[in-house]
Design an enzyme around this catalytic site. Structure first.
Site, PDB file in Angstrom:
ATOM      1  N   ASP A  76      95.906  42.223 100.754  1.00  0.00           N
ATOM      2  CA  ASP A  76      94.848  41.958  99.826  1.00  0.00           C
ATOM      3  C   ASP A  76      93.661  42.558 100.813  1.00  0.00           C
ATOM      4  O   ASP A  76      93.848  42.424 101.882  1.00  0.00           O
ATOM      5  CB  ASP A  76      94.520  40.423  99.469  1.00  0.00           C
ATOM      6  CG  ASP A  76      94.626  39.633 100.856  1.00  0.00           C
ATOM      7  OD1 ASP A  76      93.744  39.304 101.689  1.00  0.00           O
ATOM      8  OD2 ASP A  76      95.621  39.315 101.389  1.00  0.00           O
ATOM      9  N   ASP A  87      89.922  31.886  95.326  1.00  0.00           N
ATOM     10  CA  ASP A  87      89.674  31.782  96.686  1.00  0.00           C
ATOM     11  C   ASP A  87      88.857  30.566  97.190  1.00  0.00           C
ATOM     12  O   ASP A  87      87.904  30.587  97.016  1.00  0.00           O
ATOM     13  CB  ASP A  87      89.180  32.901  97.428  1.00  0.00           C
ATOM     14  CG  ASP A  87      89.387  32.815  98.852  1.00  0.00           C
ATOM     15  OD1 ASP A  87      89.512  31.738  99.385  1.00  0.00           O
ATOM     16  OD2 ASP A  87      89.161  33.798  99.741  1.00  0.00           O
ATOM     17  N   GLU A 104      88.621  27.924  99.901  1.00  0.00           N
ATOM     18  CA  GLU A 104      88.771  27.759 101.417  1.00  0.00           C
ATOM     19  C   GLU A 104      87.672  26.981 102.036  1.00  0.00           C
ATOM     20  O   GLU A 104      86.475  26.541 101.371  1.00  0.00           O
ATOM     21  CB  GLU A 104      89.425  28.773 102.070  1.00  0.00           C
ATOM     22  CG  GLU A 104      88.298  29.956 101.971  1.00  0.00           C
ATOM     23  CD  GLU A 104      89.027  31.137 102.582  1.00  0.00           C
ATOM     24  OE1 GLU A 104      88.711  31.203 104.007  1.00  0.00           O
ATOM     25  OE2 GLU A 104      89.386  32.044 102.012  1.00  0.00           O
TER      26      GLU A 104
END
Length: 263
Positions: free
Chosen positions: A62, A151, A153
């Site tokens: 990625d 994503d 986080e």
């Protein structure tokens, strides 16, 4: 005291938008997948003295703008067969290298997808999902496009869970996921770490029923999965290595990866 907007939202059965956070620091924007996980949990470099078992799995990578113009032919020659490319963050950032990375990986033969770095305290999930889909986070049944990815986080700017409780964070993720599905007909893959997810989202909704899991855990052994997931699809196991960006393994054979991209 509740604001009039909050009261109207509750009456209408909607989840109120997050309270506005402090302005973003000057020059801030580009956080790559795992940037905050490494900051809080470490990279596992001292533990990762050997690669995880790779038999029956597909290596991939990625990337974000931090990698610049990627030499996709070199990565292909070294064995990478899929890639996730950062497209957006919040509702303020677009990866300036997205076209080179997204189209370049496709042109060399990789199966590729786009991901969005969430900032849940900046705007609601639906708004960030629309920004993502409008700026590269789409999907097409061409056999070479992975589901869009979200994503989730640690907060780059403050409190770990963005000053949101688990119920509010769960609602945010669901709004993002439902909006992406409404626009692309694919539920987004969720990228996260077990520690962050269990603390900030929890298991009141079993996202694993619809959303594939892309788990970040920097070690040669996977470890426990987040609450609400019984299976992982991709494992980001190392922060740097053979390919530019992060090192990933698809949990299956190449033919299975192709099926995910085509259906």
């Amino acid at each position: 005291m509740r604001t009039l907007i909050s009261i109207v939202a509750i009456v209408a059965g909607m989840t109120p938008a997050p309270a506005s956070a402090a302005p973003l620091p000057e020059g801030s924007a580009d956080h790559f997948a795992g940037s905050q996980i490494r900051k809080h949990e470490g990279t596992g470099e001292l533990r990762t003295t050997e690669s995880p078992p790779t038999e029956g799995k597909v290596p991939g990578m990625d990337v974000s703008s931090h990698q610049g113009d990627v030499d996709w032919k070199s990565s292909w020659a070294k064995g990478a067969r899929f890639a996730y490319v950062k497209a957006t963050e919040g509702t303020h950032y677009r990866n300036p290298k997205f076209t080179q990375q997204y189209n370049g990986s496709y042109d060399v033969g990789m199966i590729r997808g786009a991901y969005h770095f969430a900032l849940p305290d900046r705007s609601d999930g639906a708004r960030q999902a629309n920004f993502f889909v409008d700026n590269g986070g789409g999907w097409s049944p061409d056999g070479k496009t992975l589901p869009p990815a979200l994503d989730m986080e640690y907060n780059p700017y403050g409190e770990t869970c963005y000053k949101m409780d688990q119920a509010a964070m769960t609602a945010w993720v669901k709004a993002f996921s439902d909006t992406v599905f409404a626009r692309t007909k694919r539920y987004p893959m969720i990228y996260t770490s077990t520690n962050w997810w269990n603390k900030c989202v929890g298991g009141s909704v079993k996202f694993g029923d619809d959303n594939p899991l892309w788990i970040a855990h920097y070690n040669s052994k996977l470890g426990p999965l987040p609450l609400g997931f019984d299976f992982h699809t991709i494992w980001q196991w190392q922060a740097a290595g053979l390919f530019p960006g992060d090192q990933n393994l698809f949990n299956g054979k190449f033919e299975q990866l192709q099926r995910i991209a085509a259906s």
